[in-house]
Design a protein around this motif. Structure first.
Motif, short mmCIF file in Angstrom:
data_model
loop_
_atom_site.label_atom_id
_atom_site.label_comp_id
_atom_site.label_asym_id
_atom_site.label_seq_id
_atom_site.Cartn_x
_atom_site.Cartn_y
_atom_site.Cartn_z
N PRO A 141 0.81 -1.21 0.00
CA PRO A 141 0.00 0.00 0.00
C PRO A 141 0.85 1.27 0.00
CG PRO A 141 -0.78 -1.55 1.65
CD PRO A 141 0.54 -2.07 1.16
N ILE A 142 0.27 2.33 -0.56
CA ILE A 142 0.91 3.65 -0.55
C ILE A 142 -0.07 4.67 0.01
CG2 ILE A 142 2.50 3.18 -2.45
CD1 ILE A 142 0.57 4.80 -4.25
N THR A 143 0.46 5.75 0.54
CA THR A 143 -0.37 6.83 1.09
C THR A 143 0.39 8.15 0.97
OG1 THR A 143 -1.75 7.48 2.97
CG2 THR A 143 0.42 6.55 3.48
N ASN A 144 -0.23 9.22 1.39
CA ASN A 144 0.39 10.56 1.34
C ASN A 144 0.97 10.86 -0.04
OD1 ASN A 144 -0.23 11.09 4.06
ND2 ASN A 144 1.53 9.87 4.68
N ILE A 145 0.16 10.67 -1.06
CA ILE A 145 0.60 10.89 -2.44
C ILE A 145 0.48 12.38 -2.75
CG2 ILE A 145 0.22 10.27 -4.86
CD1 ILE A 145 -1.49 7.99 -2.71
N VAL A 146 1.61 13.01 -3.02
CA VAL A 146 1.63 14.44 -3.35
C VAL A 146 1.59 14.56 -4.87
CG1 VAL A 146 2.90 16.61 -3.17
CG2 VAL A 146 2.92 14.98 -1.26
N LEU A 147 0.60 15.31 -5.36
CA LEU A 147 0.44 15.53 -6.79
C LEU A 147 0.70 16.99 -7.13
CD1 LEU A 147 -2.93 13.66 -7.42
CD2 LEU A 147 -0.61 12.76 -7.63
N ARG A 148 1.22 17.22 -8.32
CA ARG A 148 1.40 18.58 -8.84
C ARG A 148 0.68 18.66 -10.18
NH1 ARG A 148 6.97 19.12 -9.67
NH2 ARG A 148 7.16 19.75 -7.50
N ASP A 149 -0.13 19.69 -10.34
CA ASP A 149 -0.77 19.94 -11.63
C ASP A 149 -0.08 21.15 -12.24
OD1 ASP A 149 -3.45 19.04 -13.12
OD2 ASP A 149 -3.02 21.16 -13.49
N ILE A 150 0.47 20.95 -13.43
CA ILE A 150 1.18 22.02 -14.12
C ILE A 150 0.16 22.75 -14.98
CG2 ILE A 150 3.02 22.52 -15.77
CD1 ILE A 150 3.91 19.57 -14.29
N VAL A 151 -0.20 23.94 -14.53
CA VAL A 151 -1.28 24.70 -15.16
C VAL A 151 -0.70 25.64 -16.22
CG1 VAL A 151 -3.23 26.24 -14.76
CG2 VAL A 151 -2.57 24.60 -12.99
#
Length: 130
Positions: free
Chosen positions: A54-64
């Protein structure tokens, strides 16, 4: 007198324990064409755990890009410069996926690739804490 030779054989049972970390991101435009300035575009950002733990605390970046303006999302996103970031705190088990949704308004911009919107995984934590 003859010596007696004794051979002792030790058998070890080995269990190989390994884990694999393999996380993917997929971004899909849910809005159908035709497109024109001022319309809202809905995107799905799907994270899939292809690994073995399992994985958690997934940090995502959206390049706008300059051709889009952020409107809303299914969870909180924080502006960082011209980009957005969010942290998915739920757990995604091995073989499972999680989707979050984000909406933008299409606006005029003369920069090349002004409407190419992409997301990326910045970091995450697996069950071993790394």
């Amino acid at each position: 007198m003859k010596s007696l030779k004794v051979f002792i054989v030790f058998l070890f049972s080995c269990t190989s324990i390994w884990s694999q970390v393999d996380v993917s991101i997929e971004k899909n435009l849910l809005t159908s064409p035709p497109f024109q300035y001022g319309i809202n575009l809905a995107y799905e950002v799907k994270i899939t755990n292809n690994g073995t733990q399992p994985i958690t605390n997934i940090v995502l970046r959206d390049i706008v890009p300059c051709g889009l303006t952020f409107l809303s999302a299914s969870q909180p996103w924080t502006p960082v410069g011209s980009n957005l970031t969010t942290t998915l705190t739920n757990t995604i088990n091995a073989g499972q996926s999680f989707s979050t949704f984000i909406d933008f308004r299409l606006i005029s911009c003369t920069t090349p690739n002004a409407w190419n919107n992409r997301s990326e995984i910045v970091s995450f934590t697996n069950t071993s804490g790394s």
